[in-house]
Structure formats: C-alpha cells, structure tokens
Write an enzyme that holds these catalytic residues in place. Structure first.
Site: not given
Length: 505
Positions: A263, A101, A136, A194
């Site tokens: 991806d 994701g 992060d 994608r």
C-alpha cells in the site's frame, strides 16, 4: 513564515484560477468516500515550496497569504475541490490487511498545468476519514517535516518522488509516543494510486472494478497506451520496470524506505509515503532504518527483492485484465513479472558504473565494484563520502589517494583494490579531470542525514524555520561543493549516529 526565493517563477494563477478538478472522483464511490478536512487551531505556515508552486503555475505571492494558509490547513475550501479519501488494501510486513485506505490523507483533486501535466493535491494530516481505523487522522510536525524534506532531497538527487507544496503547523495536541503538535502538508504528485488499490478489488472478487481504475491511470499517465487492446499488459510492464529502476536508484543513493508495504508502492514508480526512511551513514548492507522492523524485512539489501515481490502482488491482482482464459492470463502475468530482474540489473549496473566513473562495460566490473562495497561494509565507512572521495583517485600508480584513504578502515584491502581499479581506468584511457567531474555529478556530497532532519525538527517544534530553509537550500544542490555549507556533508557526531525512527515517524 518562509518562502524560498525563486526568481524564475512568473505570476500565473491565483487560488481561484487553479482550475482544480478531481478526475479520480469520477470513477464512482466504490473507489472512495467523500470527506471534509477538519480545521486546525491557529494554523501557521512553516514553509512553502515555490518549486512545487511552479509545477501548478501558481503565483508564489499566493503562498504568503492568510487565505493560502487556511486552505492548505484544511480550514476553508479550495475553489473547485472535491475532497475524497480513497480506499485500498495491502500487504504490510508481508501480512495481508484486507482494508486500508487514506486514513489521514484527503485528495482535493488535480491541477493540469500549462504544459499539460496533471498534479494531485492531497492534504496529509487533515483529519479522520472512514479509513482511519483507530487513528486520529492527524500528522505531527516531526513526521510532516521529515516527509517535506525527503521529497525535496530525493527529487534533487534524481529519484522519482512525491513532493509537497506547503507545511502548516498548528496548536492542536496530538498523542504519539508523547504529546506533539499537529501539522498538515499538501502532498503533490502526478498520482497517489498504489498497488493496494488494485489488491482491494481483486481480493473482494470485484474484478469488474479493476479495468476502470487501470484505465484511469493509463489515460492520465500513459496516454500512449490508451485504447490499445494490450494496454493493461503494457501498463503493468511499465510499472514493473519503473519500480525496478526506482529501487536501483534507492540502492545507488544508499536510501532505505523502511516500510515497503504494497500500500506504499506507487503505480507510477514514485517514492511514496515517507515514514522511518533513512540514508545510510556508515555502510552496512543489512542496515534496517526502521526500529519497528526487528526482523529486517525491509533492510537495505532486501529492498530489491521486496520490490519484485510487491510487483508480483500487483500483477496477480490484475490477472483478470490480461486475458479471458485464466491459464493464458497467468502466463502473461509471469512474463511481465520476469521483466523485473533484468530491468533492475540493467539499471543497477548502469548506475554503479557511473558512480565509479566507468564509461565502457567490462564483464569484471560487478566484481570490482562489489570488492569496494565490501571494504565499506567491513569498516562501516561512510557510504556517501567514500563514494564522493573515489573521484579524487588518479590513474597514476604513485597517486596517494589521500582523500579516499582517510575514509577506509582496512587500508591493506584498499591497497590491494586500488591497482585493479586504476588498471580498469587505464583500459578505457580515462582522463582524471573529466572522470572526476562525471563522478561528482552522480555521487552526492550532501544527503538528508537523520541528524540534520532532527535539528530542523527541533527548531520547527520551537516555532522556527531557519534551519529548514537552510537545509533545503543545501539539499537542492546535492552534487555541488557548497563550501559555505561544508558542515552539512559531515558524518553525524557520535551522539547523533543512532537516531531511532519508527512507523510513527
């Protein structure tokens, strides 16, 4: 702050009248999560792209405003935005990862310009999402500027690519191999969907979610197929052909992507997700640009086969869309996949003939071309400059081919090859000047070499942007001589020939 001058752009829209929509969000929350960008500390504009602003019909004067900086840093909302992070899965270095994701990318929505084109606006590096895993959600100046430069370099070489509207830097520290500073780019493309989006729902057995996603892509980007009973098969065929043609263009330009995970593959045949990419300097057919790929899965000479394998993953994921009968669907899928080798071969042959200045087709052309590439490989001759020098060869047997000979190590082999090349040119009555002009229009003089990108990065990390601006001016005219910028065409100095790039790049 620097904004490239482009007098062709007339004031059109401001930030309040971009008419932003997020049609992807209307698919429903099975396809994404709602998120908000995380603000940055003291954001500053390093560069903004007036060519991309023109795609959005955006007044370039808006790029110089503090409001623009705050919006595209993620510090304040863009009117009409509906920020989301999309969910997908993928094969990474051949291994299956069941959920990925947008871990550091936030899709704001789409802008439809006056020509009817739709453009995604996506902030990359704007903070954590539900798919950040242990990351992060941030990007750093180094990786952001590499992507910003690469999108422009490939676009102006004629290679389909995502691009970026802006690059904003900030004071926030980000831990990578060392502590670096945060940056955000606004990535712009017709779509960021994608192969991995389809792999996710197929792998979960949620086949009912494949058709809405496929129809969204078709309605937005293949409208000529909308509503047709065979639309899904015809769309997959188009994606397969586009992917083959894209990778042929990479090969012809000596470009290595570095992380051809499923991806990172676009359903529109765009170059997507720049990490440890690199243009080849000294030609090595097995060149690996990513030091995070010790096995060389994504080496230069393996890219075409990986593209084929990746298409097989997409088509397998969409088999439920092709027919109700599983055997019939599998047969259709195999037929679609079989389009790839021919599409790649046709595109590659066409591109190489153009690069060698050959107008007609002859059966021996691939052998002639491969003999020359073998010369480059054996002596690690500079890929770009050797092909550029090929245009200087004349048909006459007494032509010294001085420029080309200066590039090649094995002169004995070159002297054995040149008569065959000249004979091939004479067979189609090739005119030296006309052929040289054609070849120089498809063999670039300037590419985005890693050492050039690194120099721009070093200055950007010190707060400057003049080298970024200068490099972009060069890369936007890669086929021109640009004598005032001739140093940008040179091979990297010995100390800058092996700049390491990895998946964190």
């Amino acid at each position: 702050m620097n904004v490239a001058e482009d007098p062709r752009i007339a004031p059109l829209r401001d930030l309040d009248t971009l008419a932003l929509d997020n049609r992807y969000a209307r698919l429903g929350e099975a396809y994404f999560s709602r998120v908000e960008p995380a603000p940055l500390t003291n954001p500053r504009l390093l560069h903004a792209n007036t060519e991309v602003a023109a795609l959005l019909d955006l007044d370039p004067a808006q790029l110089l405003t503090q409001r623009f900086i705050e919006i595209f840093a993620g510090n304040r909302p863009l009117p009409g935005a509906e920020p989301i992070a999309t969910i997908y899965a993928g094969h990474q270095f051949g291994g299956w990862v069941p959920q990925l994701g947008d871990g550091r990318a936030i899709l704001l929505g789409q802008v439809r310009n006056r020509r009817g084109e739709s453009w995604d606006l996506q902030l990359k590096g704007a903070g954590k999402t539900p798919y950040s895993r242990f990351g992060d959600g941030r990007a750093v100046i180094r990786s952001s500027l590499r992507e910003y430069l690469a999108g422009e370099a490939l676009h102006h070489l004629g290679i389909p690519s995502t691009r970026a509207l802006s690059l904003i830097v900030a004071d926030d520290p980000v831990q990578r191999e060392t502590v670096e500073r945060a940056a955000v780019i606004c990535r712009v493309a017709p779509s960021h969907v994608r192969f991995g989006h389809f792999e996710l729902f197929y792998s979960r057995g949620q086949h009912e979610r494949l058709a809405p996603l496929a129809d969204h892509v078709i309605d937005e980007h293949f409208p000529e197929l909308s509503g047709r009973p065979d639309r899904h098969a015809r769309w997959l065929e188009a994606v397969t052909v586009r992917t083959a043609e894209l990778i042929a263009r990479w090969q012809a330009a000596g470009f290595c992507h570095g992380v051809m995970n499923t991806d990172n593959m676009s359903v529109l045949g765009l170059t997507l997700d720049y990490g440890p990419y690199g243009f080849i300097d000294g030609f090595d057919a097995g060149h690996v640009c990513n030091h995070s790929d010790p096995g060389g899965r994504y080496a230069y000479d393996r890219q075409p086969a990986i593209g084929h394998w990746n298409c097989s993953r997409l088509i397998q994921s969409c088999v439920p869309l092709l027919a109700d009968d599983p055997e019939q669907a599998a047969e259709i899928g195999q037929t679609l996949l079989d389009r790839y080798p021919d599409a790649y071969a046709q595109a590659m042959t066409r591109l190489w003939r153009a690069k060698f200045g050959l107008r007609d087709e002859q059966d021996d052309d691939p052998a002639l071309i491969n003999r020359f590439l073998t010369l480059l490989h054996r002596g690690r001759a500079d890929f770009t400059l050797s092909l550029r020098a090929l245009a200087s060869v004349r048909v006459a047997d007494d032509d010294p081919a001085t420029e080309l000979r200066a590039r090649i190590l094995d002169l004995e082999a070159l002297d054995a090859w040149l008569p065959d090349y000249r004979a091939r040119l004479r067979a189609e009555q090739s005119d030296d000047a006309e052929r040289a002009a054609r070849m120089n229009a498809c063999n670039p003089k300037y590419i985005l070499r890693n050492h050039l990108a690194q120099r721009a990065i070093a200055e950007a990390e010190r707060g400057g942007s003049s080298e970024t601006e200068r490099l972009l001016r060069v890369l936007r005219h890669p086929f021109d001589e640009q004598p005032e910028h001739a140093a940008y065409a040179e091979e990297p100095p010995p100390g800058e020939r092996h700049i390491a790039v990895s998946c964190s790049s």
